[in-house]
Scaffold this motif. Structure first.
Motif, short mmCIF file in Angstrom:
data_model
loop_
_atom_site.label_atom_id
_atom_site.label_comp_id
_atom_site.label_asym_id
_atom_site.label_seq_id
_atom_site.Cartn_x
_atom_site.Cartn_y
_atom_site.Cartn_z
N ARG A 21 0.79 -1.31 0.02
CA ARG A 21 -0.06 -0.15 0.07
C ARG A 21 0.65 1.16 -0.03
N THR A 22 2.11 1.10 0.59
CA THR A 22 2.79 2.27 0.82
C THR A 22 3.80 2.66 -0.18
N GLU A 23 4.61 1.49 -0.45
CA GLU A 23 5.99 1.51 -1.29
C GLU A 23 5.89 1.07 -2.63
N THR A 24 4.74 0.39 -3.35
CA THR A 24 4.80 -0.29 -4.64
C THR A 24 3.55 0.18 -5.06
N VAL A 25 3.00 1.15 -4.91
CA VAL A 25 1.54 1.61 -5.45
C VAL A 25 1.88 2.05 -6.97
N SER A 26 1.18 1.39 -7.86
CA SER A 26 1.55 1.76 -9.34
C SER A 26 0.50 3.07 -9.54
N LYS A 27 0.83 3.75 -10.49
CA LYS A 27 0.15 5.00 -11.14
C LYS A 27 -1.55 4.83 -11.36
N ALA A 28 -1.63 3.32 -11.72
CA ALA A 28 -3.12 3.05 -12.12
C ALA A 28 -4.00 2.68 -10.89
N SER A 38 -13.69 5.97 -4.09
CA SER A 38 -14.18 6.50 -2.64
C SER A 38 -15.69 5.91 -2.61
N ARG A 39 -15.81 5.82 -1.27
CA ARG A 39 -17.22 5.72 -0.67
C ARG A 39 -18.38 6.75 -1.29
N LYS A 40 -17.93 7.91 -1.39
CA LYS A 40 -18.76 8.98 -2.15
C LYS A 40 -19.08 8.68 -3.49
N GLN A 41 -18.26 8.19 -4.18
CA GLN A 41 -18.58 7.85 -5.76
C GLN A 41 -19.06 6.72 -5.79
N THR A 42 -18.85 5.50 -4.97
CA THR A 42 -19.46 4.14 -5.56
C THR A 42 -20.38 3.72 -4.45
N GLY A 43 -20.61 4.27 -3.31
CA GLY A 43 -21.25 3.94 -2.16
C GLY A 43 -20.95 2.78 -1.64
N GLU A 44 -19.83 2.34 -1.86
CA GLU A 44 -19.29 0.98 -0.98
C GLU A 44 -17.89 1.39 -0.48
N ARG A 45 -17.79 0.89 0.55
CA ARG A 45 -16.38 1.07 1.30
C ARG A 45 -15.27 0.10 0.55
N PHE A 46 -14.16 0.51 0.02
CA PHE A 46 -13.32 -0.35 -0.45
C PHE A 46 -11.94 -0.44 0.28
N LEU A 47 -11.21 -1.34 0.40
CA LEU A 47 -10.18 -1.44 1.17
C LEU A 47 -9.11 -1.74 -0.07
N ARG A 48 -7.78 -1.44 0.24
CA ARG A 48 -6.45 -1.54 -0.59
C ARG A 48 -5.62 -2.60 -0.14
N GLN A 49 -5.05 -3.41 -1.10
CA GLN A 49 -4.11 -4.47 -0.82
C GLN A 49 -4.71 -5.41 0.40
N ARG A 50 -5.62 -5.94 0.23
CA ARG A 50 -6.35 -6.74 1.44
C ARG A 50 -5.92 -8.18 1.19
N PRO A 51 -5.30 -8.79 2.21
CA PRO A 51 -5.22 -10.25 2.47
C PRO A 51 -6.18 -11.08 2.40
N ILE A 52 -6.50 -11.87 1.38
CA ILE A 52 -7.54 -12.92 1.59
C ILE A 52 -6.99 -14.21 1.16
N THR A 53 -7.17 -15.18 2.13
CA THR A 53 -6.44 -16.33 2.35
C THR A 53 -4.74 -16.13 1.75
N ASN A 54 -4.34 -16.83 0.91
CA ASN A 54 -2.87 -16.56 0.57
C ASN A 54 -2.65 -15.74 -0.38
N PHE A 55 -3.65 -14.89 -0.55
CA PHE A 55 -3.37 -13.61 -1.84
C PHE A 55 -3.66 -12.33 -1.21
N ILE A 56 -3.07 -11.26 -1.89
CA ILE A 56 -3.28 -10.12 -1.49
C ILE A 56 -3.84 -9.41 -2.68
N VAL A 57 -5.22 -8.99 -2.67
CA VAL A 57 -5.99 -8.55 -3.74
C VAL A 57 -5.79 -6.87 -3.72
N ASP A 58 -5.85 -6.42 -5.00
CA ASP A 58 -5.49 -4.69 -5.16
C ASP A 58 -6.80 -3.94 -4.35
#
Length: 131
Positions: A21-28, A38-58
């Motif tokens: 989240r802090t050191e290797t964030v791409s421009k995209a 943002s929640r304001k734009q989508t109405g949903e709360r998004f998390l960045r770089q979230r560990p799910i099982t053995n993966f980290i999702v964007d």
């Protein structure tokens, strides 16, 4: 409706996710995070770089179980692994959508429309709406 409240969270990957989240964030990823998710734009709360099982999702919207992945140069030779990863996450009940870095940077409006459509479909899934 917190269907995905703890969502197979893997605390062993917490520090690595923080580093991503802090050191290797791409421009995209910056474009997506600041310009679209943002929640304001989508109405949903998004998390960045979230560990799910053995993966980290964007990006992950826990309330609706939506995972958004952005494929950059590092994904060019990982087609089989990406398919394996996607299959595992989908088998846990998540919806996963992918975009290339180029799509996000050059066509953010199109990406935004697709994300909004999937969010709408997931919110209305129980009412019989299919995406």
């Amino acid at each position: 409706m917190k269907k995905f409240s703890h969502n197979h969270y893997n605390p062993k990957l917490k520090e690595y996710a923080r580093e991503l989240r802090t050191e290797t964030v791409s421009k995209a990823e910056k474009y997506m995070w600041k310009g679209l998710l943002s929640r304001k734009q989508t109405g949903e709360r998004f998390l960045r770089q979230r560990p799910i099982t053995n993966f980290i999702v964007d990006f992950f919207a826990p309330e609706i179980g939506l995972i958004i992945e952005i494929d950059g140069n590092s994904h060019w030779n990982k087609g089989d692994y990406d398919r394996y990863r996607e299959d595992k996450l989908v088998s846990l009940g998540y919806t996963l959508i992918r975009f290339t870095e180029g799509d996000v940077i050059q066509n953010l409006d199109v990406v935004s429309e697709r994300v909004r459509h999937v969010i709408y479909a997931l919110r209305n899934k129980d009412s019989g709406y299919d995406s």
